[in-house]
Write an enzyme that holds these catalytic residues in place. Structure first.
Site, PDB file in Angstrom:
ATOM      1  CG  HIS A  67      -1.709   1.274   1.487  1.00 57.62           C
ATOM      2  ND1 HIS A  67      -3.228   1.166   1.046  1.00 57.62           N
ATOM      3  CD2 HIS A  67      -1.498   2.403   2.063  1.00 57.62           C
ATOM      4  CE1 HIS A  67      -3.544   2.298   1.398  1.00 57.62           C
ATOM      5  NE2 HIS A  67      -2.772   3.206   1.753  1.00 57.62           N
ATOM      6  CD  GLU A  68       2.049   3.567   3.684  1.00 55.08           C
ATOM      7  OE1 GLU A  68       2.463   4.774   3.291  1.00 55.08           O
ATOM      8  OE2 GLU A  68       0.920   3.503   4.127  1.00 55.08           O
ATOM      9  CG  HIS A  75       0.316   6.333  -0.456  1.00 54.90           C
ATOM     10  ND1 HIS A  75      -0.671   6.875  -1.073  1.00 54.90           N
ATOM     11  CD2 HIS A  75      -0.166   5.456   0.607  1.00 54.90           C
ATOM     12  CE1 HIS A  75      -1.542   6.484  -0.405  1.00 54.90           C
ATOM     13  NE2 HIS A  75      -1.451   5.892   0.442  1.00 54.90           N
TER      14      HIS A  75
END
Length: 443
Positions: free
Chosen positions: A19-20, A23
């Site tokens: 998920h990170e 980003h």
């Protein structure tokens, strides 16, 4: 317990780190300065700084990770450095960076499902048991031995695929058309479902509708020397299709029938090398633990469900992987909506304890089950983060939507109030999740 904790930590670490990474990847493409990318939390165990000035860290608590960007340019920063601040980027760029995290989870889920389709999984064949009278399946004409080959025109190879295609309509209500192979002929069966209750520890809604796997036929796994079974001529691999008046008995029913015939001849028919063979077996009379007399024939029985290997080519695997992800997202949103309207109990909300339990269970079953679990939780993380709740990615996207409508950034006071509301909502949600977890644990 240690195995469960390890499986949970790996799952959470992989999914949150991915998920990170979403980003991070989009932030770098938009020219944002990333100060740190940490795998794990807490004390830093190892670190290095790349040529762009990003510190890559491995931290002590392996439950995910985080990415730290330069939100504001430091005072007196050069125009070049100031342009690398997140808050100085355009509305479209900021939105893309925030959206990238949840989208990374959804893409990961699609890739995991694709991998399972490519490699192939062994699953029970969709061969149905005789439904109980008055159930939806019985009213539709489903009979014992019917094999589901398509649901609403969508071909299925296994019981798992059939369940997935039926899950929404079984719980929400509606109609489903089944194509089944019945006694060598292809037939259509129309099932009409009423909306059903969905409880985490309640009965299986599929079974309540009369849709359940047929009990596997017992097979002789081993024959003990000098036993009644050996004397009658039973062999390893024989599939038992009848015993006395019992036709196609399950393992439990077969054992009970044998026990009732202590010292009495019992006709047992078996399939051997494709041929039907009937043998007369006389169970030996033995004393049971409660002092009664029961019959035993001295064979070990096995009862495995007929299995199929579900595997697809590259193109179909990719298409099915992304379709399964989209369907899971839509089903999750529908379930959330039904919780809000009260159609589904809030007891279905699960927290870390339940997730950890499932992580351990699927890891013990096998790698395919664990990968399927990772895909499902990855979708859940993606959907949860897209909810319009302040403090989540979806909350930031909601702010940006308001900013686009107003034509200027949201006032600081609104952001502060939103943070308080978001914190309260998340605290309430986590409290409910933990309450449900521990209720299941101690009930």
């Amino acid at each position: 317990m240690l195995y469960t904790i390890l499986a949970f930590a790996i799952a959470l670490g992989v999914l949150i780190t991915f998920h990170e990474l979403g980003h991070y990847w989009v932030a770098r493409r938009c020219g944002v300065r990333v100060l740190r990318f940490s795998v794990g939390f807490g004390k830093v165990l190892a670190q290095r700084t790349d040529k762009q000035g990003t510190e890559w860290a491995l931290s002590a608590i392996p439950l995910g990770g985080y990415v730290k960007m330069m939100d504001e340019a430091p005072e007196g920063a050069s125009p070049e450095l100031a342009n690398q601040a997140f808050n100085n980027k355009s509305l479209g760029q900021r939105s893309a960076i925030v959206l990238a995290g949840p989208m990374a989870n959804l893409i990961l889920a699609a890739l995991l499902y694709t991998m399972l389709n490519l490699v192939g999984t062994n699953e029970p064949a969709a061969i149905l048991a005789q439904p109980a009278a008055e159930t939806v399946a019985a009213q539709a004409g489903i009979q014992a031995g019917d094999r589901i080959t398509a649901v609403n025109g969508q071909p299925v190879q296994s019981w798992g695929e059939a369940r997935w295609q039926l899950l929404d309509v079984v719980t929400a209500g509606g109609e489903a058309s089944l194509q089944v192979d019945s006694e060598g002929a292809s037939r259509q069966r129309l099932l009409r479902f009423a909306p059903g209750a969905v409880e985490p520890d309640g009965p299986d809604p599929m079974a309540q509708a009369g849709l359940a796997l047929a009990a596997p036929q017992p097979m002789v796994g081993n024959v003990n020397p000098d036993s009644a079974g050996e004397a009658a001529g039973l062999r390893t691999g024989d599939v038992i299709v009848s015993a006395g008046d019992l036709q196609h008995p399950g393992a439990n029913a077969l054992v009970q029938e044998i026990q009732k015939h202590a010292g009495q001849a019992l006709a047992i028919s078996v399939l051997r090398d494709g041929a039907l063979v009937t043998l007369d077996v006389t169970p030996k009379a033995e004393t049971s633990p409660d002092g009664g007399t029961i019959g035993r024939i001295g064979v070990m029985l096995t009862a495995d469900f007929p299995m199929v290997t579900v595997r697809y080519g590259l193109f179909d695997s990719v298409q099915r992987g992304f379709t399964r992800t989209a369907e899971t997202v839509w089903y999750s949103l529908k379930m959330m909506g039904r919780m809000v309207t009260g159609d589904i109990s809030l007891r279905n909300v699960s927290g870390p304890v339940t997730i950890a339990d499932y992580a351990g269970q699927t890891a013990r079953i096998g790698l395919a089950a664990y990968i399927g679990f990772l895909a499902l939780i990855s979708v859940s993380i993606g959907v949860l983060n897209l909810l319009p709740i302040p403090m989540l990615d979806g909350g930031h996207l909601m702010y940006y939507l308001v900013e686009a409508v107003r034509g200027k950034p949201i006032p600081e006071k609104w952001l502060e109030n939103g943070q308080r509301i978001g914190l309260g909502l998340l605290a309430a949600l986590m409290s409910l999740a933990f309450f449900n977890d521990f209720s299941r644990l101690f009930s």
